[in-house]
Design a protein around this motif. Structure first.
Motif, PDB file in Angstrom:
ATOM      1  N   ALA B 104       0.714  -1.282  -0.019  1.00  0.00           N
ATOM      2  CA  ALA B 104       0.003   0.104   0.131  1.00  0.00           C
ATOM      3  C   ALA B 104       0.867   1.409  -0.023  1.00  0.00           C
ATOM      4  O   ALA B 104       0.411   2.463  -0.515  1.00  0.00           O
ATOM      5  CB  ALA B 104      -0.742   0.030   1.107  1.00  0.00           C
ATOM      6  N   GLY B 105       2.050   1.288   0.553  1.00  0.00           N
ATOM      7  CA  GLY B 105       2.824   2.272   0.562  1.00  0.00           C
ATOM      8  C   GLY B 105       3.515   2.645  -0.526  1.00  0.00           C
ATOM      9  O   GLY B 105       4.136   3.710  -0.912  1.00  0.00           O
ATOM     10  N   SER B 107       1.680   1.349  -3.986  1.00  0.00           N
ATOM     11  CA  SER B 107       0.952   1.435  -4.707  1.00  0.00           C
ATOM     12  C   SER B 107      -0.383   2.458  -4.279  1.00  0.00           C
ATOM     13  O   SER B 107      -0.785   2.503  -3.245  1.00  0.00           O
ATOM     14  CB  SER B 107       0.232   0.032  -4.918  1.00  0.00           C
ATOM     15  OG  SER B 107      -0.993   0.207  -5.649  1.00  0.00           O
ATOM     16  N   GLY B 108      -1.089   2.845  -5.363  1.00  0.00           N
ATOM     17  CA  GLY B 108      -2.201   4.038  -5.086  1.00  0.00           C
ATOM     18  C   GLY B 108      -3.591   3.167  -5.258  1.00  0.00           C
ATOM     19  O   GLY B 108      -4.616   3.837  -5.174  1.00  0.00           O
ATOM     20  N   GLY B 146      -4.673  -0.728   0.524  1.00  0.00           N
ATOM     21  CA  GLY B 146      -4.066  -0.077  -0.502  1.00  0.00           C
ATOM     22  C   GLY B 146      -4.563   1.486  -0.872  1.00  0.00           C
ATOM     23  O   GLY B 146      -3.515   2.103  -1.226  1.00  0.00           O
ATOM     24  N   ILE B 149      -3.870   3.645   3.062  1.00  0.00           N
ATOM     25  CA  ILE B 149      -2.708   4.237   3.398  1.00  0.00           C
ATOM     26  C   ILE B 149      -2.171   4.737   2.154  1.00  0.00           C
ATOM     27  O   ILE B 149      -2.130   4.226   0.894  1.00  0.00           O
ATOM     28  CB  ILE B 149      -1.656   2.764   3.602  1.00  0.00           C
ATOM     29  CG1 ILE B 149      -2.180   2.370   4.905  1.00  0.00           C
ATOM     30  CG2 ILE B 149      -0.304   3.254   3.634  1.00  0.00           C
ATOM     31  CD1 ILE B 149      -1.460   1.077   5.394  1.00  0.00           C
ATOM     32  N   PRO B 150      -1.302   5.974   2.260  1.00  0.00           N
ATOM     33  CA  PRO B 150      -0.747   6.554   0.969  1.00  0.00           C
ATOM     34  C   PRO B 150       0.229   5.858   0.145  1.00  0.00           C
ATOM     35  O   PRO B 150       0.992   5.193   0.781  1.00  0.00           O
ATOM     36  CB  PRO B 150      -0.344   7.972   1.575  1.00  0.00           C
ATOM     37  CG  PRO B 150      -0.030   7.351   3.234  1.00  0.00           C
ATOM     38  CD  PRO B 150      -1.057   6.622   3.487  1.00  0.00           C
ATOM     39  N   PRO B 151       0.549   6.187  -1.110  1.00  0.00           N
ATOM     40  CA  PRO B 151      -0.384   7.122  -1.823  1.00  0.00           C
ATOM     41  C   PRO B 151      -1.718   6.340  -2.300  1.00  0.00           C
ATOM     42  O   PRO B 151      -1.922   4.928  -1.895  1.00  0.00           O
ATOM     43  CB  PRO B 151       0.574   7.275  -3.252  1.00  0.00           C
ATOM     44  CG  PRO B 151       1.203   6.041  -3.371  1.00  0.00           C
ATOM     45  CD  PRO B 151       1.447   5.365  -1.735  1.00  0.00           C
ATOM     46  N   SER B 152      -2.465   7.180  -2.818  1.00  0.00           N
ATOM     47  CA  SER B 152      -4.079   6.637  -3.030  1.00  0.00           C
ATOM     48  C   SER B 152      -4.555   7.167  -4.229  1.00  0.00           C
ATOM     49  O   SER B 152      -4.791   8.447  -4.070  1.00  0.00           O
ATOM     50  CB  SER B 152      -4.729   6.897  -1.677  1.00  0.00           C
ATOM     51  OG  SER B 152      -6.057   6.655  -2.058  1.00  0.00           O
TER      52      SER B 152
END
Ligand code: NA
Ligand code: NA
Lengths: 161, 428, 328
Positions: B104-105, B107-108, B146, B149-152
């Motif tokens: 998640a950190g 992938s947006g 995902g 958590i940023p990016p998003s």
């Protein structure tokens, strides 16, 4: 027909990838120049317009590959002729909608061809708007190809049963 | 007219017309019915809907995630996650959640996580004696972080619609995202005890540090992205570009797992995935235009001030509404259509745009695992070869966890806002 | 599709019944903030048009709801999706009408009195005709509004032009404006309006320029790089209140008269609202601790003059420029 579709799709993929790459490179260029303290005003417009082109081309390619998300609950429940009939109907709906998009798209191109970009006054807005009729026309082509195949299957089934 | 349009919408959806086209057709029918608006407005609005600098982040974040998967970075992250939590009860399931946090950190979006991690972990969970339900359920549910958590990508879109600060939204997602993941890990621990799932052997310190060193370049990505945006070094769009270049560089030169000749395929996948969601966005812009002419935002505001007049009811209704919409619509078109409608009311009740964005994005994240249209659920079910109905049942307890965290955050926003305000008060 | 009175709310059965003489006007500006002078102006337009026509004309006002970008509003005006919109000179240029750029020249006007006499006088009329002719009657000018007078604000006060040397300045990046600032020594930089607060706070850009109601509403004066305001007064801004000429011609004479009357009333209302907001927001800036200083404008005016001449020739508006100068 299949050959023509393949040919058109290949060109369309090339266009989509080209604009995606341009957009990507221009964004990187913008970051670099901004951090070097050079102000280049066209990057944002070039990036955005390339992006629009790549999305519209990609959307048409996805019509050919039938990858736009849809619900298939009813389609899965139906069998045989009913199922083919529904597929035929759905192809026809897409074709009709895209004919409308094509004709309104051409209208937009005609009306706004000579409008200019803000950062590059020599560039015309027509170059952007024309992506709409191109997308619609290719979507019509792809859907017609699906329709023809479904009609053939439909008739074939009719003979068998 | 409204009823006719809604009926057409449902009918076309049921018979299997792609949802993006359903939205476009309804927009065209609606505008044709309004005499004083010309029909060319529909294709024009579709293009104008795409004509926005923030949207450029979408393909860039998708590219970064595709590079992660093709460059086998996901595999390394899975190994590393296993080294950390593998020896706990239900180690593989724990690692599944943990790796989703790491993913998640970078992938947006969430789908790339379900696909990339699911392909590795679902088969290996099954081999190790997990039932298919648990394997599919954990994979689908944990990948929803995902977008929290940023990016998003959904946060970027929300910021684009409302002018809320992307940096603030990103920072606000960190704590809720971690809360969701930790709660899931606790839940996994409980069912692992009950069902007596195996745990992995503890790895040696040497292996652990080797895996750590292996993962560090990938784990630095979120720091670069979020740090860059928060300190104003780059915009959200630029950070997405940096993220993809960075993943490209580390997978080509550090991990050496990616070859130049694979790039066209990765680019094509990026084009495919991003045009699917962005074409839906374009169509939604057309329909959104119709809704603006009906001034639904003003009507919603009047309704709420006349009949509700309580902030908490408004928040609950917002959550329930987006929960419903999210079952059959992607987050991006859902926000394009309905965020402008609720914005005036939110402003009147004094709901901070960042808080509203967090609530909307978290609610729509749940939509990723609800049928009929929950992309992560569908993907995980496909990988696990489990019918969607049974996958949904497996996902239900996890959904309850996300909703619990969501409601908690909605009514104690300071829990989420603490970090952003601490790091950068100027964002508010 | 035009001239209908259908509201599309459920049962739309009343086709043809008296719909030929009643009209609906969609009036739109791009500011989502409803406290904006634009909103006051368009609400006045609505009030006058509706009351003078006894409801025969219905006006629907959109504050950013059908487009927050001016280019989108201009497109809508042309296709007929909007009937009355507000546009700045910079965006009119992209429709192929270069002459409007005249009103964006730095130091073209030296006071609101000067500006008012120009737009209400011969030059204003001529510009209206140019817009109408060059757009083939797509656009018809209903009146001139203003978005205030723009000043410099930055991390340090400027006392002379030398203080601008090397300072990055967020400004419009179109020809004459960026040329002008470059010649002062500043570095014109492009930052999106929505990101400017953060950019000023985090030292991404040293300074910016705008009118009080706009930048004070955004709290720019409370940032590190926005707290020193120097009243450069370099741009008494002009905004065009436009309608679609082809549609206008289809209205009855009485309706046309009412629309013109409503436009006139809206001009007064917008000016009044803008002028009072300008005082109000200047006071707010002062109360919040922003420092305001004056500067000798003459060196700036001298710098702008040759640029004005050069660009006026390029756009073919040398005569108009002379007339503006004579009106001082
Ligand atoms: Na993320
Ligand atoms: Na996972």
């Amino acid at each position: 027909m299949d050959k023509a579709v393949k040919f058109v799709e290949r060109i369309q993929i090339a266009l989509g990838l080209f604009f995606l790459t341009v957009f990507f490179v221009v964004i990187l260029f913008q970051i670099a120049t901004r951090h070097l303290g050079i102000s280049i005003i066209w990057t944002e417009e070039v990036a955005t317009y390339s992006f629009i082109w790549s999305v519209l081309m990609g959307a048409a390619i996805m019509v050919n590959r039938r990858e736009h998300f849809n619900f298939d609950v009813i389609q899965k429940k139906l069998k045989g002729k009913m199922k083919l009939g529904l597929n035929l109907f759905n192809d026809a709906v897409l074709i009709v909608f895209n004919i409308a998009l094509l004709s309104y798209g051409i209208d937009v191109v005609n009306q706004f061809w000579d409008y200019t970009w803000t950062s590059l006054p020599d560039m015309k807005m027509g170059y952007i708007w024309i992506a709409v009729p191109i997308m619609a026309a290719t979507m019509i082509l792809y859907s017609t190809n699906h329709l023809i195949r479904h009609v053939k299957e439909f008739l074939g089934k009719g003979v068998q049963s | 007219m409204g009823i006719f349009l809604v009926a057409t919408f449902i009918l076309l959806l049921l018979i299997g017309i792609p949802i993006a086209f359903v939205i476009g057709i309804v927009a065209l029918l609606g505008i044709t019915n309004i005499e004083y608006i010309p029909e060319v407005t529909v294709p024009m609005k579709m293009v104008n809907g795409l004509d926005s600098f923030v949207l450029l982040a979408v393909p860039l974040f998708i590219l970064a995630a595709n590079l992660m998967n093709s460059g086998k970075i996901s595999e390394r992250l899975v190994q590393f996650a296993l080294a950390i939590v593998g020896s706990i009860k239900g180690g593989l399931a724990q690692a599944n959640v943990l790796v989703s946090m790491m993913f998640a950190g970078v992938s947006g979006a969430s789908q790339a996580d379900t696909a990339g991690v699911g392909k590795i972990l679902i088969p290996s969970m099954k081999e190790n004696g997990y039932d298919t339900e648990t394997s599919v359920g954990v994979t689908a549910a944990s990948s929803t972080v995902g977008v929290i958590i940023p990016p998003s990508i959904p946060m970027v879109i929300f910021a684009g619609i409302t002018n809320a600060s992307v940096g603030a939204l990103f920072l606000a997602g960190i704590i809720p995202g971690i809360l969701v993941a930790v709660a899931m890990m606790i839940f996994v621990y409980i069912i692992a005890k009950k069902k007596d799932f195996r745990s992995y052997e503890r790895v040696s310190a040497k292996t652990f540090f080797k895996l750590l060193a292996d993962s560090i370049p990938a784990l630095l990505t979120p720091i670069i992205i979020v740090g860059g945006i928060v300190t104003g070094v780059f915009t959200a769009t630029e950070s997405a570009a940096i993220a993809s270049v960075y993943t490209l560089l580390i997978s080509m030169f550090y991990y050496r797992t990616l070859k130049i000749k694979e790039l066209p395929k990765i680019l094509f996948d990026t084009l495919a995935l991003s045009s699917l969601s962005l074409f839906a966005l374009a169509a939604a812009s057309g329909l959104g235009e119709l809704m603006s002419y009906y001034q639904l935002g003003v009507q919603a505001q009047e309704f709420f001030t006349n009949y509700v007049d309580a902030k908490w009811v408004f928040i609950l209704i917002t959550i329930a509404f987006f929960l419903f919409i999210g079952t059959f619509m992607d987050a991006i078109p859902a926000m394009i259509l309905f965020v402008p409608v609720i914005m005036p009311t939110a402003a009147e009740f004094g709901v901070d745009p960042v808080q509203l964005g967090l609530i909307v994005v978290m609610t729509l994240a749940i939509g990723l695992i609800t049928p009929p249209y929950g992309l992560c659920l569908l993907l995980a079910a496909k990988i696990g070869e489990l019918p969607v109905e049974r996958s949904f049942r497996a996902v239900l307890p996890f959904m309850a966890i996300i909703i619990a965290v969501l409601v908690f955050i909605a009514f104690f926003p300071d829990v989420a806002m603490h970090i952003p305000k601490l790091i950068n008060p100027s964002l508010f | 599709a035009c001239g209908g009175s259908d509201e599309g709310s459920g049962d739309s059965g009343s086709e043809g019944e008296g719909s030929s003489d009643s009209i609906k006007i969609v009036a739109a500006h791009n500011q989502t903030n409803e406290e904006n002078p634009y909103q006051d102006g368009l609400l006045k337009f609505k009030e006058v048009a509706e009351s003078e026509s006894d409801g025969n004309i219905e006006v629907e006002v959109h504050a950013g709801t059908i487009g927050t970008s001016e280019s989108e509003l201009v497109e809508k005006l042309k296709t007929g999706a909007a009937d009355v919109v507000l546009v700045s000179p910079g965006f009119m240029t992209s429709t192929g009408i270069d002459e409007v750029n005249l009103f964006a020249f730095p130091y073209l006007f030296d006071s609101y009195d000067h500006w008012e006499s120009v737009v209400q006088g011969e030059v204003g009329d001529e510009m209206g005709q140019i817009i109408n002719e060059e757009s083939n009657n797509d656009f018809k000018l209903l009146g001139y509004w203003t978005a205030g007078v723009r000043h410099y604000y930055g991390k340090e006060p400027i006392n002379s032009m030398d203080d601008l040397e090397g300072k990055t300045l967020r400004t419009q990046t179109s020809g004459v404006i960026s040329d002008f600032w470059e010649q002062t020594g500043a570095v014109p930089t492009s930052v999106a309006w929505g990101e400017l607060y953060q950019a000023l706070q985090q030292d991404t850009v040293d300074s910016a320029e705008n009118a009080y109601p706009y930048f004070v509403q955004q709290d720019h004066h409370n940032t590190d790089n926005g707290q020193y305001i120097t009243e450069t007064g370099h741009d008494y801004t002009t905004r065009f209140l436009l309608t679609n000429g082809n549609k206008f011609d289809e209205y009855t004479e009485e309706q046309q008269e009412i629309i013109n009357q409503a436009a006139e009333a809206s001009v007064e209302a917008e000016w009044e609202s803008l002028y009072s907001q300008e005082d109000e927001y200047k006071e707010i800036a002062q109360e919040d601790g922003a420092e305001i200083n004056q500067i000798d404008r003459q060196p700036f005016i001298d710098l702008a003059k040759p640029l004005q001449d050069e660009y006026a020739e390029e756009y073919g508006v040398t005569d108009l420029l002379e007339k503006v100068r004579e009106a001082k």
